[in-house]
Write an enzyme that holds these catalytic residues in place. Structure first.
Site, PDB file in Angstrom:
ATOM      1  N   HIS A  68       0.822  -1.204   0.000  1.00 40.02           N
ATOM      2  CA  HIS A  68       0.000   0.000   0.000  1.00 40.02           C
ATOM      3  C   HIS A  68       0.856   1.254   0.000  1.00 40.02           C
ATOM      4  CE1 HIS A  68      -2.577   3.216   1.570  1.00 40.02           C
ATOM      5  NE2 HIS A  68      -3.554   2.543   0.977  1.00 40.02           N
ATOM      6  N   GLY A  99      -8.812  -6.823   0.165  1.00 35.39           N
ATOM      7  CA  GLY A  99      -9.734  -5.718   0.417  1.00 35.39           C
ATOM      8  C   GLY A  99     -10.007  -4.936  -0.851  1.00 35.39           C
TER       9      GLY A  99
END
Length: 128
Positions: free
Chosen positions: A12, A76
């Site tokens: 991320h 996710g």
């Protein structure tokens, strides 16, 4: 046909550069296991390099198979929408290269087992 392969450890990203240290350590271990494999880090946001930039660089270097390994705990929102879009765009830019996206590393059975063993050690042994 060139058979150069690469792995992109994809995270991320964070504002704190120390956040990437576990990914750097993973890269070092992977290179120790497979010294001839090209292993790069890439980030979705906050940090450089980007996935787009890394894939573009690898294909310029003659890599013909790239495995994008998301260094996430689970599949996710980013891994269900953002990352597949980035991978699809990379495939369109580099049709000569096979680019695959793995599941989130945290969904691998061996990783889940390692996390459970670590959690168990936290209650049964001194933390280090």
């Amino acid at each position: 046909m060139n058979d150069k392969n690469a792995v992109v450890l994809f995270g991320h990203g964070a504002r704190d550069p120390e956040w990437a240290r576990p990914m750097q350590r993973t890269r070092e271990r992977l290179l120790a296991l497979a010294p001839d494999l090209q292993v790069e880090l890439a980030f979705l946001e906050f940090m450089q390099p980007t996935l787009e930039g890394v894939i573009d660089k690898l294909t310029t270097q003659g890599v013909r198979r790239i495995a994008v390994v998301p260094m996430f705990i689970a599949q996710g929102g980013h891994l269900k929408s953002d990352v597949p879009k980035l991978v699809a765009e990379a495939r369109a830019r580099h049709p000569e290269c096979e680019i695959v996206q793995a599941l989130a590393v945290g969904e691998a059975d061996s990783v889940i087992a390692a996390m459970a063993a670590y959690a168990h050690r936290c209650v049964t042994a001194p933390l280090t």
